[in-house]
Design an enzyme around this catalytic site. Structure first.
Site, PDB file in Angstrom:
ATOM      1  CE1 TYR A 142      -3.155  -2.992   0.167  1.00 48.15           C
ATOM      2  CE2 TYR A 142      -3.893  -1.983   2.140  1.00 48.15           C
ATOM      3  CZ  TYR A 142      -4.048  -3.003   1.073  1.00 48.15           C
ATOM      4  OH  TYR A 142      -5.264  -3.886   0.927  1.00 48.15           O
ATOM      5  CE  LYS A 191       0.906 -17.953  -2.170  1.00 45.93           C
ATOM      6  NZ  LYS A 191       0.036 -19.278  -1.941  1.00 45.93           N
ATOM      7  CG  ASP A 223      -2.372 -20.032   0.145  1.00 42.64           C
ATOM      8  OD1 ASP A 223      -1.727 -19.920   1.146  1.00 42.64           O
ATOM      9  OD2 ASP A 223      -2.216 -20.879  -0.995  1.00 42.64           O
ATOM     10  CG  ASP A 247      -7.214  -4.173   3.766  1.00 41.30           C
ATOM     11  OD1 ASP A 247      -8.204  -3.995   4.521  1.00 41.30           O
ATOM     12  OD2 ASP A 247      -7.006  -3.303   2.774  1.00 41.30           O
ATOM     13  CG  ASP A 251     -12.612  -6.266   5.655  1.00 40.15           C
ATOM     14  OD1 ASP A 251     -12.362  -5.612   6.673  1.00 40.15           O
ATOM     15  OD2 ASP A 251     -13.247  -5.722   4.624  1.00 40.15           O
TER      16      ASP A 251
END
Ligand code: NAD
Length: 356
Positions: A142, A191, A223, A247, A251
């Protein structure tokens, strides 16, 4: 004690829910003998309308000069077609960076009274879950280099994920310290089977973990983590991860609690000044109707008392007043699924204050 709090009410339901949290803080102040003073500053779409920018300099200066910051939410359809730099949401990245808030704490806790709201089967949920997601907030993709260029197939765009050992160690320490005060387990999510930045993340977390032998540290690929959150959320205590993975996963975790209007968050840095906000957005569809659930913002104010002002007793008082109100069957429209009357924002706030 006296505490100076900056209010960033923002857009949509932001002003309504921040006003509720202010009323609760004033009630707690009266009960425990603290003085909270509140100074509002403009941010988001409201700031674009007035000054042409989402984060005016006076807002940043005011927040830097206060003891802590309470934010409602920013954004709405009115500003959706503006370019990236001018969008209300840009103000969030800007204020986090300006205040040096590199940690985002997002609890995802299933309230016993709201078990019926959880989309998972009862046997998966069991006695409930209580996860603390520690998300890195001012690094990674980001904030990385981005742009457009000409590539093999024509015009293309790119964003860059980049983390330093310093940034990873800094957020890992927050996770280990947090786990020490909870159930003593950290799950670090990356990852590392594909990304170089994740391999450095994993190696650095392992180095930091050596200083916390009393905390169990495990790795999980992102994942798999997305799957495990719905397969067995009870296995998680503290989760630490990068800005983008955090992020997305936070959620997902919040949705497991069934109600976006309930979940608070804290953004912290190296000083006691933090920024506290509900995880939901500005809910333009219900703005101005007086029906928004104020609990996420009220619980964000409780986190402010706990993390910025070390007022644990006062924070406990707010959290148990919310628990009691829910156990008493009080509901705003978003969490009302059975017979009964939905309380307005102001009524729910009054009921919580009455239970302090
Ligand atoms: P949202 O969270 O605002 O709303 C999603 C749904 O949840 C809506 O139906 C809304 O009515 C409901 N909801 C949210 N909070 C509620 C509450 N307290 N009480 C009752 N119901 C509630 O998400 P969205 O609709 O995707 O986004 C709306 C705007 O908010 C967009 O402009 C988006 O960019 C912005 N946004 C801001 C933040 C922030 O300020 N931190 C976060 C997310 C989205």
């Amino acid at each position: 004690m006296k505490y100076r709090i900056s209010l960033l009410k923002g857009d949509g339901i932001g002003p309504e829910i921040v006003d509720s949290a202010v009323r609760v803080l004033e009630a707690v102040g009266g009960k425990f003998g603290h003085e909270f003073t509140f100074t509002p500053y403009i941010i988001g779409g409201a700031a674009i309308d007035k000054y042409g920018v989402p984060l005016p300099d006076e807002t940043v200066a005011g927040c830097l000069d206060s003891d802590s910051v309470l934010l409602g939410a920013v954004g709405g359809p009115k500003w959706d077609n503006l370019s990236g730099e001018l969008r209300p949401e840009k103000a969030l990245l800007g204020i986090r960076a300006a205040l040096g808030l590199y940690t985002n704490l997002r609890p995802a806790k299933l309230y016993p009274a709201l078990k019926g709201d959880c989309p998972l089967r009862a046997d998966i949920v069991g006695s409930g879950f209580d996860i603390m997601i520690v998300r890195e907030l001012i690094g990674g993709i980001y904030f990385g280099e981005r742009g457009y260029r000409e590539g093999k197939f024509g015009h293309e765009a790119f964003d860059t994920e980049c983390y330093s050992e310093f940034e990873i160690d800094r957020i890992a320490r927050v996770a280990f310290e947090t786990a020490r005060k909870r159930r003593g387990k950290v799950t670090s999510i990356d990852k590392a089977n594909v990304l170089e930045s994740s391999r450095l993340w994993r190696k650095t977390v392992h180095e930091t973990a050596k200083e916390y032998p009393d905390v169990v540290c495990e790795d999980m690929l992102v994942d798999n983590a997305a799957m495990q959150l719905v397969r067995n959320p009870r296995q998680f205590d503290v989760v630490v991860t990068s800005n983008m993975f955090g992020d997305i996963l936070s959620d997902e975790a919040s949705q497991l609690t069934g109600s976006i209007g309930m979940l608070p968050s804290a953004s912290l840095g190296d000083t006691t000044r933090g920024m506290y906000e509900p995880i939901h957005g500005s809910a333009p569809d219900i703005a101005g109707k007086g029906i928004a659930n104020p609990i996420a913002t009220i619980l964000s104010a409780a986190m402010m008392l706990r993390y910025s002002f070390s007022l644990a007793k006062e924070a406990d008082a707010i959290e148990s007043a919310v628990d009691t109100a829910l156990n008493d069957g009080l509901r705003t429209a978003d969490i009302l699924h059975e017979e009964g009357r939905a309380l307005t924002t102001a009524e729910m706030t009054d009921e919580i204050i009455a239970r302090l």
